[in-house]
Design a protein around this motif. Sequence first.
Motif, mmCIF file in Angstrom:
data_model
loop_
_atom_site.group_PDB
_atom_site.id
_atom_site.type_symbol
_atom_site.label_atom_id
_atom_site.label_comp_id
_atom_site.label_asym_id
_atom_site.label_seq_id
_atom_site.Cartn_x
_atom_site.Cartn_y
_atom_site.Cartn_z
ATOM 1 N N SER A 174 -7.678 19.160 11.828
ATOM 2 C CA SER A 174 -9.056 19.211 11.342
ATOM 3 C C SER A 174 -9.049 19.510 9.848
ATOM 4 C CB SER A 174 -9.854 20.283 12.083
ATOM 5 O OG SER A 174 -9.319 21.581 11.823
ATOM 6 N N GLY A 175 -10.192 19.284 9.196
ATOM 7 C CA GLY A 175 -10.346 19.613 7.788
ATOM 8 C C GLY A 175 -9.909 18.494 6.858
ATOM 9 N N ASP A 176 -10.101 18.752 5.556
ATOM 10 C CA ASP A 176 -9.702 17.800 4.535
ATOM 11 C C ASP A 176 -8.209 17.912 4.236
ATOM 12 O OD1 ASP A 176 -12.293 16.856 4.275
ATOM 13 O OD2 ASP A 176 -12.811 18.412 2.780
ATOM 14 N N ARG A 177 -7.724 16.963 3.429
ATOM 15 C CA ARG A 177 -6.284 16.826 3.222
ATOM 16 C C ARG A 177 -5.624 18.094 2.693
ATOM 17 N NH1 ARG A 177 -4.472 13.289 -1.583
ATOM 18 N NH2 ARG A 177 -3.852 15.318 -2.440
ATOM 19 N N ARG A 178 -6.283 18.847 1.837
ATOM 20 C CA ARG A 178 -5.668 20.016 1.215
ATOM 21 C C ARG A 178 -6.211 21.344 1.748
ATOM 22 N NH1 ARG A 178 -2.524 19.412 -3.160
ATOM 23 N NH2 ARG A 178 -3.168 21.422 -4.026
ATOM 24 N N ASP A 179 -6.892 21.307 2.866
ATOM 25 C CA ASP A 179 -7.385 22.552 3.463
ATOM 26 C C ASP A 179 -6.218 23.351 4.039
ATOM 27 O OD1 ASP A 179 -9.963 22.001 2.839
ATOM 28 O OD2 ASP A 179 -10.571 21.389 4.857
ATOM 29 N N PRO A 227 -2.576 24.953 17.319
ATOM 30 C CA PRO A 227 -2.533 23.643 16.660
ATOM 31 C C PRO A 227 -3.323 23.565 15.362
ATOM 32 C CG PRO A 227 -3.955 23.574 18.584
ATOM 33 C CD PRO A 227 -3.252 24.895 18.620
ATOM 34 N N GLU A 228 -4.138 24.564 15.053
ATOM 35 C CA GLU A 228 -4.899 24.529 13.807
ATOM 36 C C GLU A 228 -4.525 25.667 12.864
ATOM 37 O OE1 GLU A 228 -8.970 23.373 13.739
ATOM 38 O OE2 GLU A 228 -8.983 22.783 15.844
#
Length: 383
Positions: A174-179, A227-228
């Motif tokens: 989940s989230g944006d590429r650099r989160d 997993p997150e």
Amino acid sequence: MDFDFSDEQGLLRDSIERFCADAYPSLETRRRRAAEPLGFSADNWRRFAELGVCGLPFSEEDGGFGGGPVETMIVMEAVGRTLAVEPFFASTVLGATALRLGADAAQRERYIPGIVEGTLRLALAHTERQSRYDLHDVATQARRDGDGFVLEGHKSVVLNADAAGLIVVSARVSGDRRDPAGIGLFLVPADAPGLTVQPYPTQDGGRAAEVMLADVRLGGDAVLGDPESGLPLLRRVAEHGIAALAAEAVGSMSALHALTVEYLKTRKQFGVAVGSFQALQHRAVDMLIALEQARSMAIYGAMMVDAADADERAAALSSVKVQINKACRLVGQEAVQLHGGIGMTMEYLGAHHFKRLAMIEYQLGDTPFHLRRVADAGVLVAA
């Protein structure tokens, strides 16, 4: 503080140094090992397992040998001194650390016996083309599919991936590429449908690969931990990698310094050995000072890699990497200068140490990257 090895650590040092010296008596032997299909000797890897090295980081309860960072330091220094090409760093340091710190009981029971026996090798796939040294920069996607996940993406410069039976892959849930949040670590079998590994030799005589994931389907039991929330685990793995690289660098630098001093004693100019020139003696001493400072930092890294405070640990390991990187460059460049033209000749062992030290300088973060982390942590000492 007592820095002496225990009796068990002394025995490990003696046995691994003797094994590596016997396995790599010459540069030609190393070339033959690197030219084998997997980039190393399968027989040597079997002997690594028989020595207990493959199971070194795992607890005795899990079937391992209960070693720690100091034992890893001992092995990595021997690996660096002889330029061994077996994938101890890729499998037993990076891959096994991810498994040891993140696996549940079922995963440990399933995978650790094979790792200890030497029949299962691991690789860590975390770098992407755009990520450079930022572990949180992850574009590879892990899409939820019922109880499992589907992985899509591309990983670069995955050490010894073509020899691994299991690849630890970082992917974004989940989230944006650099989160920082939303990143998971997944155990991907090497024979998983949709997984493609394209191997190639590296400049230092090792092996790496591009790893492509196209519709790779995994069950829920393939996830390491949450997993997150896999980024803290990935950072721990990188810190163990830095500590191991520091020890390898010390081994390589010590061998290169010894080669250089021996060359200065035998190479003659104007009818005398060039080692009699005071200016060259001073430069050899500068190499020795850098080596001994690096050795101290390698010991410091082994002491700090399991520190409880995450911020303190991160700053310490970045400090270690800065000093190791600087020493690698100084010792490598001085060795080339003091040897003259032969120092860059591929038929000479010293040139291969120089290449390996140059690669270590950029693995898991170069000097500006880690110096910036040290500065951000506020632990720099004022001049």
